[in-house]
Scaffold this motif. Structure first.
Motif, short mmCIF file in Angstrom:
data_model
loop_
_atom_site.label_atom_id
_atom_site.label_comp_id
_atom_site.label_asym_id
_atom_site.label_seq_id
_atom_site.Cartn_x
_atom_site.Cartn_y
_atom_site.Cartn_z
N MET A 142 0.83 -1.21 0.00
CA MET A 142 0.00 0.00 0.00
C MET A 142 0.87 1.25 0.00
N LEU A 143 0.62 2.13 -0.95
CA LEU A 143 1.22 3.46 -0.97
C LEU A 143 0.16 4.43 -0.45
N LYS A 144 0.52 5.21 0.55
CA LYS A 144 -0.41 6.23 1.04
C LYS A 144 0.30 7.57 1.05
N GLY A 145 -0.35 8.58 0.50
CA GLY A 145 0.27 9.90 0.41
C GLY A 145 -0.78 10.99 0.28
N GLY A 146 -0.37 12.12 -0.29
CA GLY A 146 -1.31 13.22 -0.44
C GLY A 146 -0.65 14.43 -1.07
N LEU A 147 -1.47 15.41 -1.39
CA LEU A 147 -0.94 16.62 -2.02
C LEU A 147 -1.97 17.74 -1.98
#
Length: 576
Positions: A142-147
């Motif tokens: 799982m890749l979890k990020g944001g912007l």
């Protein structure tokens, strides 16, 4: 036409969000590599066909990759093959709006071995990194990020890996937009659950009868949540500085005074007098101290004489250093930064091999087995583009340390320095979610912001609010200690200890969080009860009754342990 459709879709989405209740935030993250991916968070948010159940709908080629749609064991996913450039992959077009905070997640796999894979948004010729993960073959990560974005407009999501020999497999993609109001509501909800509790005070007389209309005054004398600031030795003997500091903070870190280059400037001549004096001062004021640091992996910050050593001479010097500092302060500190910044730097690994950190943590733990041992690193929260210290890379090093063979478990902890420029707040929260999945203590250890003066205080406040509200963050220390020669990157006060705008931010937040001796007042009801939500901490209580002219003073402590899973109020009975 496509742009018009994107705009219409976004307007409909924004309208529906306004009409409905705010979307709760999903703090969950998975750090194991699984046989099958989970379903997309938020049902994919604004991503079209997020779980690839509708074939190629919404997805297209990016760069020169060949795109395949596959199915295995009932799970459908998309694959980028025949990649010649790092950015050759799959993509989806989205519309991003200024002022909206986007949380991103995806499940990724590569065809061979392990490779870092990043999620990137191309917008107006610029590239915004939203996060990364070390993807593996034969299982899903799982890749979890944001912007956030600086201006509204169309953008294109794609995935990137420097290893062009691997295929990139993608599934369960989500991009969830939140308004600032929704984001703030997540703070309030989390704080209510993890930072506050409800107290119920019953006032009785000596006959055991409840007393209505008694006046209640509650003053918080110590903040329960560990919050503090780094210092240097100039605080010793400076009464104005001491007064300003001790009124506000419950924890500190010495900027230099425990470091090897400060305590053993000349080989074999140790001097801990300054660190001892500082520790004594803070102990006398009930302020806890973090141990910073045992060793520093940056070659620039070794004692000058260390660079001339090699082989057994260097090993014995390191061994003496570890034993000396850890044994001296054993059991007196909140934690140790054992091998500082050992992802970005590798001085000791270059001398002793890849297990240098492993061996140092083992030695330190043997001397001080109950004190948490931190991995302390920068750009874990600050820069999604820095793959050297990404959450995935950090967790890889952490797993190595977790394999240390000791009786029981070594008490490891996560130290995230938090030296920000322009904060990417959605990425910060998502990275904390990922670290939170370890179940280990998490501290933000060196918070500051390097930004223009007109935005610095605002950015600083954003970071502090996000850290305090996150349910997995156990404490925060700012790297803003005052020095006459200048602070590291930002100060909280001037030389007369009058607040700068950043110091005003700290005081504002302390008042919100119950610090600076905040007060709560009221009267008991007909049953002699008074109830109030309070932040965790130590309190002074004064009770008086105007008719009987009776008064009483008490103190109590409200902790997270006082709150049951049903959040029942903690009942205190006092007599006047």
């Amino acid at each position: 036409m496509k742009l018009l459709l994107l705009l219409l879709a976004f307007c409909c989405l924004s309208l529906s969000r306004c009409e409905e209740q705010s979307v709760p935030y999903d703090y969950s993250a998975t750090i194991e590599c699984l046989e099958n991916p989970y379903k997309p968070q938020y049902n994919g948010g604004i991503i079209v066909n997020p779980d690839l159940q509708n074939g190629s709908q919404g997805w297209s080629q990016f760069g020169n990759a060949k795109v395949d749609f596959r199915e295995f064991g009932g799970n459908k996913f998309v694959v980028a093959t025949q990649r010649n450039q790092s950015s050759d992959s799959i993509s989806q077009k989205v519309y991003l709006e200024k002022g909206i905070l986007y949380t991103f997640s995806a499940w990724l796999q590569v065809s061979i071995g392990k490779s870092p894979v990043s999620a990137v948004f191309k917008k107006n010729g610029e590239y915004k990194h939203a996060g990364s993960v070390v993807a593996e073959s034969k299982c899903w990560s799982m890749l979890k990020g944001g912007l956030t974005v600086d201006e509204s407009g169309p953008a294109e999501l794609f995935f990137e890996s420097e290893n062009t020999m691997v295929e990139i497999w993608v599934d369960s993609v989500s991009l969830q937009p939140f308004t600032q109001e929704e984001w703030n509501s997540h703070h309030e909800q989390s704080i209510g659950k993890v930072r506050k509790g409800t107290v119920r005070i019953r006032v009785m007389n000596n006959k055991g009868e409840t007393i209505p209309n008694a006046t209640i005054s509650i003053e918080q004398k110590k903040l329960g949540y560990p919050f503090g600031c780094a210092v240097e030795n100039n605080i010793l003997g400076n009464q104005a500085y001491q007064n300003w500091f001790t009124q506000r903070f419950t924890v500190t870190t010495f900027g230099n005074e425990m470091k090897w280059y400060s305590t053993e400037r000349i080989r074999g001549q140790e001097d801990y007098s300054t660190a001892d004096a500082m520790l004594s001062f803070f102990k006398s004021h009930g302020i806890a101290v973090r141990g910073h640091n045992v060793l520093w992996d940056d070659p620039k910050y070794q004692p000058g004489w260390v660079n001339s050593l090699s082989g057994n001479d260097l090993y014995n010097a390191v061994k003496r250093r570890v034993y000396s500092v850890v044994s001296r302060y054993k059991g007196q500190l909140l934690g140790w930064d054992v091998v500082n910044e050992n992802l970005h730097f590798s001085f000791f690994e270059s001398k002793f091999g890849p297990k240098a950190s492993y061996n140092t943590y083992t030695m330190a733990h043997a001397v001080d087995p109950r004190t948490p041992m931190f991995m302390n690193e920068y750009n874990t929260l600050e820069q999604p583009k820095d793959l050297t210290s990404s959450p995935a890379r950090y967790l890889g090093k952490l797993r190595e340390l977790q394999s240390i063979r000791v009786a029981g478990k070594i008490p490891l902890a996560i130290g995230l320095e938090s030296h920000f420029s322009t904060p990417n707040i959605p990425y910060m929260r998502s990275a904390l979610d990922t670290f939170g999945a370890t179940g280990l203590p998490i501290w933000l250890t060196e918070i500051d912001v390097d930004a223009p003066p007109n935005v610095r205080a605002n950015y600083f406040e954003q970071v502090l609010r996000e850290g305090h509200a996150h349910p997995k963050v156990n404490g925060m220390v700012m790297w803003t200690g005052y020095s006459p020669s200048g602070c590291y990157r930002m100060c909280l006060t001037d030389g007369n200890f009058k607040n700068l705008p950043t110091g005003d931010v700290v005081d504002k937040l302390l008042r919100e969080w119950g610090g600076l001796r905040s007060q709560t007042t009221g009267v008991t009801d007909a049953n002699g009860l008074f109830e109030a939500p309070l932040f965790h901490g130590d309190y002074d209580l004064r009770i008086s009754h105007p008719l009987t002219n009776s008064k009483a003073s008490y103190n109590f402590t409200l902790t997270s342990d006082d709150d049951s899973s049903q959040k029942q109020p903690s009942l205190y009975v006092f007599r006047v």
